[in-house]
Design a protein around this motif. Structure first.
Motif, PDB file in Angstrom:
ATOM      1  N   GLU A  82       0.831  -1.205   0.000  1.00  0.00           N
ATOM      2  CA  GLU A  82       0.000   0.000   0.000  1.00  0.00           C
ATOM      3  C   GLU A  82       0.864   1.253   0.000  1.00  0.00           C
ATOM      4  OE1 GLU A  82      -3.660   2.148   2.431  1.00  0.00           O
ATOM      5  OE2 GLU A  82      -3.162   0.055   2.827  1.00  0.00           O
ATOM      6  N   LEU A  83       1.902   1.258   0.795  1.00  0.00           N
ATOM      7  CA  LEU A  83       2.798   2.415   0.819  1.00  0.00           C
ATOM      8  C   LEU A  83       3.463   2.618  -0.536  1.00  0.00           C
ATOM      9  CD1 LEU A  83       4.465   1.904   4.308  1.00  0.00           C
ATOM     10  CD2 LEU A  83       2.867   3.720   3.682  1.00  0.00           C
ATOM     11  N   ARG A  84       3.989   1.532  -1.089  1.00  0.00           N
ATOM     12  CA  ARG A  84       4.715   1.645  -2.353  1.00  0.00           C
ATOM     13  C   ARG A  84       3.815   2.136  -3.479  1.00  0.00           C
ATOM     14  NH1 ARG A  84       5.172  -1.571  -6.709  1.00  0.00           N
ATOM     15  NH2 ARG A  84       4.087  -3.306  -5.701  1.00  0.00           N
ATOM     16  N   LEU A  85       2.630   1.569  -3.593  1.00  0.00           N
ATOM     17  CA  LEU A  85       1.751   1.911  -4.704  1.00  0.00           C
ATOM     18  C   LEU A  85       1.173   3.314  -4.568  1.00  0.00           C
ATOM     19  CD1 LEU A  85      -0.050  -1.520  -5.038  1.00  0.00           C
ATOM     20  CD2 LEU A  85       1.543  -0.521  -6.684  1.00  0.00           C
ATOM     21  N   ASN A  86       0.781   3.697  -3.359  1.00  0.00           N
ATOM     22  CA  ASN A  86       0.146   5.006  -3.196  1.00  0.00           C
ATOM     23  C   ASN A  86       1.143   6.150  -3.136  1.00  0.00           C
ATOM     24  OD1 ASN A  86      -2.936   4.716  -2.897  1.00  0.00           O
ATOM     25  ND2 ASN A  86      -2.131   3.025  -1.664  1.00  0.00           N
ATOM     26  N   ARG A  87       2.380   5.857  -2.846  1.00  0.00           N
ATOM     27  CA  ARG A  87       3.383   6.908  -2.893  1.00  0.00           C
ATOM     28  C   ARG A  87       3.706   7.335  -4.318  1.00  0.00           C
ATOM     29  NH1 ARG A  87       7.487   5.069   2.041  1.00  0.00           N
ATOM     30  NH2 ARG A  87       6.455   6.345   3.660  1.00  0.00           N
ATOM     31  N   ARG A  88       3.243   6.575  -5.295  1.00  0.00           N
ATOM     32  CA  ARG A  88       3.382   7.018  -6.680  1.00  0.00           C
ATOM     33  C   ARG A  88       2.624   8.313  -6.914  1.00  0.00           C
ATOM     34  NH1 ARG A  88       1.182   1.914  -9.969  1.00  0.00           N
ATOM     35  NH2 ARG A  88      -0.524   2.352  -8.514  1.00  0.00           N
ATOM     36  N   THR A  89       1.498   8.473  -6.234  1.00  0.00           N
ATOM     37  CA  THR A  89       0.629   9.618  -6.478  1.00  0.00           C
ATOM     38  C   THR A  89       0.438  10.512  -5.256  1.00  0.00           C
ATOM     39  OG1 THR A  89      -1.285   8.247  -5.936  1.00  0.00           O
ATOM     40  CG2 THR A  89      -0.659   8.396  -8.265  1.00  0.00           C
ATOM     41  N   ALA A  90       0.622   9.959  -4.045  1.00  0.00           N
ATOM     42  CA  ALA A  90       0.346  10.730  -2.819  1.00  0.00           C
ATOM     43  C   ALA A  90       1.448  10.533  -1.786  1.00  0.00           C
ATOM     44  CB  ALA A  90      -1.009  10.326  -2.248  1.00  0.00           C
ATOM     45  N   HIS A 237      -4.390   2.209 -10.767  1.00  0.00           N
ATOM     46  CA  HIS A 237      -4.974   2.487  -9.463  1.00  0.00           C
ATOM     47  C   HIS A 237      -5.920   1.364  -9.062  1.00  0.00           C
ATOM     48  CE1 HIS A 237      -7.583   4.321  -6.439  1.00  0.00           C
ATOM     49  NE2 HIS A 237      -6.662   5.235  -6.235  1.00  0.00           N
ATOM     50  N   GLY A 238      -6.849   1.024  -9.950  1.00  0.00           N
ATOM     51  CA  GLY A 238      -7.744  -0.087  -9.712  1.00  0.00           C
ATOM     52  C   GLY A 238      -9.073   0.282  -9.087  1.00  0.00           C
ATOM     53  N   ASP A 239      -9.154   1.440  -8.436  1.00  0.00           N
ATOM     54  CA  ASP A 239     -10.392   1.863  -7.761  1.00  0.00           C
ATOM     55  C   ASP A 239     -10.536   3.374  -7.940  1.00  0.00           C
ATOM     56  OD1 ASP A 239     -12.701   1.356  -6.351  1.00  0.00           O
ATOM     57  OD2 ASP A 239     -11.764   1.510  -4.388  1.00  0.00           O
ATOM     58  N   LEU A 240     -10.415   3.808  -9.193  1.00  0.00           N
ATOM     59  CA  LEU A 240     -10.240   5.220  -9.494  1.00  0.00           C
ATOM     60  C   LEU A 240     -11.574   5.936  -9.668  1.00  0.00           C
ATOM     61  CD1 LEU A 240      -8.068   7.332  -9.906  1.00  0.00           C
ATOM     62  CD2 LEU A 240      -7.935   6.685 -12.316  1.00  0.00           C
ATOM     63  N   HIS A 241     -12.256   6.173  -8.551  1.00  0.00           N
ATOM     64  CA  HIS A 241     -13.469   6.981  -8.561  1.00  0.00           C
ATOM     65  C   HIS A 241     -13.212   8.278  -7.804  1.00  0.00           C
ATOM     66  CE1 HIS A 241     -14.302   5.833  -4.371  1.00  0.00           C
ATOM     67  NE2 HIS A 241     -13.977   4.588  -4.729  1.00  0.00           N
ATOM     68  N   LEU A 242     -14.168   9.187  -7.840  1.00  0.00           N
ATOM     69  CA  LEU A 242     -13.962  10.518  -7.267  1.00  0.00           C
ATOM     70  C   LEU A 242     -13.723  10.474  -5.761  1.00  0.00           C
ATOM     71  CD1 LEU A 242     -16.627  12.599  -9.214  1.00  0.00           C
ATOM     72  CD2 LEU A 242     -14.156  12.581  -9.579  1.00  0.00           C
ATOM     73  N   THR A 253      -5.181  14.696  -5.865  1.00  0.00           N
ATOM     74  CA  THR A 253      -4.224  13.694  -5.408  1.00  0.00           C
ATOM     75  C   THR A 253      -4.930  12.343  -5.338  1.00  0.00           C
ATOM     76  OG1 THR A 253      -3.030  15.354  -4.110  1.00  0.00           O
ATOM     77  CG2 THR A 253      -2.680  13.040  -3.531  1.00  0.00           C
ATOM     78  N   LEU A 254      -4.422  11.370  -6.085  1.00  0.00           N
ATOM     79  CA  LEU A 254      -5.011  10.034  -6.104  1.00  0.00           C
ATOM     80  C   LEU A 254      -4.492   9.246  -4.910  1.00  0.00           C
ATOM     81  CD1 LEU A 254      -4.357   9.165  -9.878  1.00  0.00           C
ATOM     82  CD2 LEU A 254      -6.085  10.693  -8.912  1.00  0.00           C
TER      83      LEU A 254
END
Length: 536
Positions: A82-90, A237-242, A253-254
């Motif tokens: 989770e840290l690795r993937l979300n640090r791409r955008t946030a 992302h896989g769950d890219l809703h608003l 910020t995603l």
């Protein structure tokens, strides 16, 4: 199952769930956080504790068919992912991992923050669980709230498109994943879940939707497999809703990307984008969905994929329809259940509508600089063709692309001479032709001062077997000059002097394209243009 459905699913807790009760009490205790108040939010897969300037996310010790947090090691790996993937955008939101530690006295305490990710060897004590630690943000900045409250503007949509474009460009390709086969399980699940709620989705209607979806998949099979082979399937992302986008310092910020299942997140980039497009469109914000799609495709040469967009949009809407149906039971009152029921029916109708055929059209918008071509093209585009509206191709943007410069960088005069102009028009028509070939309508906007360029527009449509319409915008000279002089941050390099020169070359008298009075507010001009085009 799809990511958005899985997040609402129900399943029995794993064996370690009871052992987490002590951890949950620790996190809920204000004393753990220096006396600060604590707010707890529960989902089927996690418990989030909000306190002060921090949020702590505990992964529940549960096991689902699509998710396994059943052991401490699996939860540790999930925290790291989770840290690795979300640090791409946030990166500013995801501060690191924090262990829950068993002390020598037998109690629990929070260990030191590990910014680089969870490492048991660096824990003083025995870790019994791991938390994702995040910086809290203002909930008013969540994009679903921004949209619901009418605060969404064009600049924010552009920035959102840029954020998604950047993620998809940097996301690692998923070799051997994706393609048509990966969507078959989505259709199968939609079929299963929709038929499980016949009171909301009449069986005949649900069967018809699934049959149409399978036909759409077969029609797109070769394209989807080709895109997978070309690297269009990535760890998205896989769950890219608003609801998973937040405005921080005015920039979208995603966050909260899917980390627990590669199959959900390793998808075609356009399928990832389609969630946002569908979410905007079903909220009555097709203008935003159209602008988002256009901005995204200006940065990515991905127009062939538009042929699969109706399928992608329909799948996303179908998924959300049965998720809303499942969520009825969790509502506290009759009004809440009724709202979820309406939402489910509306989304089901949208899933059907996205598959409705719509013939591709090419519309050309011409006129001298300052006549409002870009403004009107953007205003008209959401009304043209299939959702979320037509692709807009600007000669000014294609010119900057040809020279490899930023849209707002001014070009020298030689960039507007004969051979260069011809190359710009060719590039513009090639881009429009690619959209038409994919079955998607397009709008080309340029000065079209020469008869040959207007003829080229018609021939582009004819070659694609698409209908063609052209409109010519005209306004008083003083209005044209005032508009170009007032421009900032635009791809056009026009000045008042250029307007004067264009007026001497503009067609006089009757031309094949109907004229539209472009003087006045943009919404009035757009209404006149749509009336001429037969769309209003």
């Amino acid at each position: 199952m799809t990511g958005e459905n899985r997040r609402d699913a129900h399943a029995p807790a794993g064996r370690g769930a009871a052992a987490q009760d002590e951890t949950l009490r620790l996190l809920a205790d204000p004393a753990t956080h220096g006396g600060q108040a604590v707010r707890r939010i529960d989902t089927h897969a996690s418990a989030v504790f909000l306190t002060g300037t921090r949020a702590y996310k505990l992964k529940r010790a549960v096991t689902y068919p699509y998710l396994d947090f059943g052991t401490l090691e699996k939860r540790r790996r999930a925290v790291a992912a989770e840290l690795r993937l979300n640090r791409r955008t946030a990166p500013a939101l995801y501060l690191g991992a924090r262990p829950v530690v068993r002390t020598a006295a037998g109690g629990l305490m929070l260990g030191d923050l590990q910014a680089d990710g969870p490492d048991p060897d660096r824990v003083a004590g025995t870790p019994v669980d791991w938390l994702v630690e995040l910086a809290r943000f203002d909930q008013a900045g969540l994009m679903d709230r921004v949209a619901a409250e009418g605060r969404l503007d064009a600049r924010t949509v552009d920035r959102l498109a840029d954020a998604v474009t950047d993620l998809h460009a940097r996301a690692e390709p998923a070799e051997g994943a994706g393609g048509a086969e990966s969507l078959e399980f989505v259709i199968d699940e939609n079929a299963q879940q929709l038929t499980a709620a016949p009171e909301l989705f009449p069986p005949a209607e649900a069967d018809a939707l699934i049959a149409r979806t399978r036909c759409a998949l077969e029609a797109a099979r070769e394209l989807l497999d080709r895109r997978a082979a070309a690297g269009c399937v990535r760890r998205c992302h896989g769950d890219l809703h608003l609801g998973n986008v937040v405005l921080i310092d005015g920039r979208p910020t995603l966050f909260d990307a899917i980390e627990f299942n590669r199959q959900i997140a390793e998808v075609d980039t356009l399928f990832d984008l389609a969630f946002l497009l569908m979410d905007l469109d079903r909220r009555g914000l097709r203008w935003a969905a159209n602008r988002l799609l256009n901005r995204y495709h200006r940065a990515r040469d991905d127009l062939a994929g538009l042929a699969a967009l109706p399928l992608f949009l329909s799948l996303r809407a179908g998924i959300r329809a049965h998720v809303a149906a499942s969520a009825r039971a969790a509502q506290a009152d009759a009004d809440g259940r009724a709202a979820k029921q309406r939402e489910a029916r509306d989304l089901f109708a949208a899933a059907c509508g996205y598959l409705d055929p719509a013939a591709a059209r090419l519309i050309a918008v011409g006129g001298v600089s300052g006549s409002g071509k870009t403004t009107i093209a953007r205003a008209v585009a959401p009304e043209i063709g299939r959702a979320p509206g037509a692709l807009v191709v600007r000669s000014d943007v294609e010119r900057k692309r040809l020279f490899g410069v930023a849209e707002t960088e001014r070009l020298p005069e030689r960039a507007y001479r004969g051979k260069v102009n011809a190359a710009v028009y060719r590039a513009m028509f090639d881009r429009a032709a690619a959209a038409l070939k994919a079955g998607h309508s397009a709008i080309v906007e340029a000065t079209f001062l020469d008869r040959s360029s207007r003829a080229h527009a018609r021939k582009t449509a004819e070659a694609a077997g698409a209908a063609f319409q052209g409109v010519w915008l005209s306004a008083p000279e003083e209005t044209l000059k005032a508009r170009v002089d007032a421009r900032t941050g635009d791809a056009s390099d026009a000045t008042s002097e250029i307007v004067e020169g264009q007026l001497t070359r503009a067609p006089k008298g009757e031309i094949a394209w109907p004229r539209v009075d472009a003087d006045g507010p943009p919404e009035d001009v757009a209404a006149r243009a749509l009336a001429v085009l037969g769309d209003r």
